[in-house]
Design a protein around this motif. Structure first.
Motif, PDB file in Angstrom:
ATOM      1  N   HIS A 169      -4.334   0.050 -28.756  1.00  0.00           N
ATOM      2  CA  HIS A 169      -3.121  -0.689 -29.107  1.00  0.00           C
ATOM      3  C   HIS A 169      -3.226  -2.158 -28.720  1.00  0.00           C
ATOM      4  O   HIS A 169      -2.592  -3.014 -29.351  1.00  0.00           O
ATOM      5  N   LEU A 170      -4.042  -2.482 -27.710  1.00  0.00           N
ATOM      6  CA  LEU A 170      -4.224  -3.887 -27.341  1.00  0.00           C
ATOM      7  C   LEU A 170      -5.183  -4.588 -28.298  1.00  0.00           C
ATOM      8  O   LEU A 170      -5.009  -5.775 -28.600  1.00  0.00           O
ATOM      9  N   VAL A 171      -6.199  -3.861 -28.777  1.00  0.00           N
ATOM     10  CA  VAL A 171      -7.082  -4.421 -29.802  1.00  0.00           C
ATOM     11  C   VAL A 171      -6.272  -4.787 -31.048  1.00  0.00           C
ATOM     12  O   VAL A 171      -6.429  -5.869 -31.626  1.00  0.00           O
ATOM     13  N   LYS A 172      -5.384  -3.870 -31.431  1.00  0.00           N
ATOM     14  CA  LYS A 172      -4.553  -4.125 -32.614  1.00  0.00           C
ATOM     15  C   LYS A 172      -3.601  -5.294 -32.384  1.00  0.00           C
ATOM     16  O   LYS A 172      -3.424  -6.154 -33.265  1.00  0.00           O
ATOM     17  N   ALA A 173      -3.001  -5.364 -31.200  1.00  0.00           N
ATOM     18  CA  ALA A 173      -2.093  -6.467 -30.895  1.00  0.00           C
ATOM     19  C   ALA A 173      -2.837  -7.799 -30.879  1.00  0.00           C
ATOM     20  O   ALA A 173      -2.314  -8.821 -31.346  1.00  0.00           O
ATOM     21  N   LYS A 174      -4.036  -7.806 -30.350  1.00  0.00           N
ATOM     22  CA  LYS A 174      -4.836  -9.041 -30.359  1.00  0.00           C
ATOM     23  C   LYS A 174      -5.087  -9.501 -31.789  1.00  0.00           C
ATOM     24  O   LYS A 174      -4.912 -10.690 -32.118  1.00  0.00           O
ATOM     25  N   GLN A 175      -5.477  -8.565 -32.646  1.00  0.00           N
ATOM     26  CA  GLN A 175      -5.779  -8.917 -34.033  1.00  0.00           C
ATOM     27  C   GLN A 175      -4.542  -9.416 -34.774  1.00  0.00           C
ATOM     28  O   GLN A 175      -4.588 -10.422 -35.488  1.00  0.00           O
ATOM     29  N   GLU A 176      -3.416  -8.718 -34.591  1.00  0.00           N
ATOM     30  CA  GLU A 176      -2.241  -8.998 -35.398  1.00  0.00           C
ATOM     31  C   GLU A 176      -1.359 -10.105 -34.831  1.00  0.00           C
ATOM     32  O   GLU A 176      -0.629 -10.751 -35.600  1.00  0.00           O
ATOM     33  N   ILE A 177      -1.408 -10.324 -33.523  1.00  0.00           N
ATOM     34  CA  ILE A 177      -0.524 -11.320 -32.909  1.00  0.00           C
ATOM     35  C   ILE A 177      -1.302 -12.558 -32.461  1.00  0.00           C
ATOM     36  O   ILE A 177      -0.978 -13.684 -32.865  1.00  0.00           O
TER      37      ILE A 177
END
Length: 453
Positions: A169-177
């Motif tokens: 979920h942090l990988v995804k947040a890094k990519q999207e935010i």
């Protein structure tokens, strides 16, 4: 044989989605003859947990286990036999050097107490093994420089257990935010831990049990009177680690550095001490604040092992502030709070109970962290196979570790600012602080030096 067990690796659609997010689908891994020869040094809680995650994602034969506690070692041997495909109990060792010499493992996981990390990692690398090393990589700065020098000289891939870099979920947040620019210019971050995790006991000195080689356990560090609280309890003493900062800040500072692509801090300052719990034998701080200064951005750390957290949803976390909003993240969740009327974005932790049902019954597992560690292991194997640097390469682990060590040094030196130069390996303009970059070793042990690797 393929190094990654594809049948286990691709369980279910959720696993496919997880793999896709790390770029591991469709990779051409080199064929191998037989399973990976793996050894674990330090068979306590997280050492076994790391090993079991590797067993879940790769074709592994655990050829050796090492621990100075014969009972813990025997129990670990039986557990590993029940988890690995061959069903064999690995060869059990008290001396890790004997394990390296006799078993010649290709891959070594190190889950020992922090004061042993440097010597074990360097010896494992010199033996020819790739290494998965738990954080922090060292208890002093020059140890870390020596580990880095060894990894580069012998061309071994050393992955550090700062698995927030692989937390789905942090990988995804890094990519999207972060990567998409939703925060705008970022100029401040906060990291914290408010867990009541400091040992508050005051046990009496007692005889060393027959199953423990306490002399070897202490190794290069001071051998304090034995009080029966070694397993995990050693973290209460600065002689064996770097307190809450070295244990918990290293994770969250490293996460911020990874999110924002930050290198070395320009300078570090810190203050704190034992303000509340003055009765226990623990000598690590119960209250501490640190400032890690980067160019036009400060990362502020705070821990308290007492009282309430500032934010009950984020008791151990990071918060990254930009002109357009704030991103909060922890092992359990992430949230983007934009400035203005745009809707917040929430990210839930990924649990892989259906793909890996053994997680549910594993004793002491951090089930929320298991997907991150599995991804970290996959990334390590990928880096070895492609001769690239892993996501938590030893240099990144070294920078985050050193920053936390400098914070403790600053606190001990009255809060003055410390500027470490990794090229000259000194604290600029501060001979007293430079002298603290190496901890004294106990007689019979030689402190590793990066120029003598």
């Amino acid at each position: 044989m393929n190094p990654l067990n594809r049948r286990e690796f691709l369980k279910g659609s959720a696993a496919l989605m997880s793999l896709a997010s790390f770029g591991l689908l469709g990779m051409d891994f080199k064929d191998r003859e037989g399973p990976l020869k793996v050894a674990l040094i330090g068979t306590g809680w997280y050492g076994k947990s790391d090993l079991f995650r590797l067993i879940q994602v790769a074709d592994v034969e655990v050829v050796g286990l090492c621990d100075v506690d014969s009972k813990q070692l025997a129990d670990a041997g039986n557990l590993v036999a029940s988890r690995q495909k061959s069903g064999k109990v690995p060869v059990l060792y008290e001396d890790y050097k004997e394990l390296l010499a006799k078993e010649k493992p290709e891959y070594v996981l190190i889950g020992s107490p922090d004061h042993w990390h440097a010597l074990m990692a360097i010896d494992a690398v010199k033996s020819g093994a790739h290494v998965y090393l738990q954080k922090p990589i060292s208890v002093d700065v020059i140890e870390g420089e020596a580990i880095l020098a060894a990894a580069r000289k012998y061309d071994r891939k050393v992955q550090i257990g700062t698995q927030r870099r692989s937390t789905p979920h942090l990988v995804k947040a890094k990519q999207e935010i972060i990567d998409s620019g939703k925060l705008g210019k970022i100029s401040h971050a906060e990291v914290c831990c408010y867990y009541h995790m400091r040992n508050r006991n005051h046990p009496e000195v007692m005889p060393v049990p027959e199953n423990l080689n306490y002399e070897l356990w202490a190794g290069p560090a001071p051998m304090l009177p034995y009080r029966g609280i070694l397993h995990r309890g050693w973290r209460a003493f600065m002689e064996y680690g770097n307190g809450i900062v070295g244990d918990m800040c290293v994770h969250m500072l490293d996460a911020v550095r990874w999110m924002l692509d930050l290198g070395w801090p320009v300078q570090v300052t810190s203050s704190g001490g034992i303000y509340v719990d003055k009765a226990s034998i623990s000598n690590i701080s119960d209250t501490q604040t640190a400032i890690f200064e980067f160019n036009e951005l400060n990362v502020i750390w705070q821990h308290r092992t007492w009282g309430n957290p500032v934010d009950k949803d984020y008791p151990w976390a990071f918060k990254i502030y930009g002109e357009k909003g704030m991103l909060a993240g922890s092992p359990m969740r992430a949230d983007f709070y934009p400035v203005g009327k745009e809707e917040p974005i929430h990210y839930d932790v990924l649990l892989e109970k259906e793909q890996y049902p053994e997680d549910v019954t594993e004793k002491d597992i951090e089930i929320h962290a298991a997907p991150a560690t599995r991804a970290q292991m996959k990334d390590w194997l990928q880096a070895i196979d492609t001769n690239s640097l892993p996501v938590a390469d030893v240099l990144q682990g070294h920078i985050s570790t050193v920053a936390c060590i400098l914070a403790n040094m600053s606190m001990d030196l009255g809060g003055r600012a410390l500027r470490y130069d990794p090229k000259t390996r000194i604290v600029i303009g501060d001979e007293e602080a430079t002298a603290l970059l190496r901890r004294p070793y106990r007689d019979g042990y030689v402190h590793p030096e990066p120029d003598q690797i």
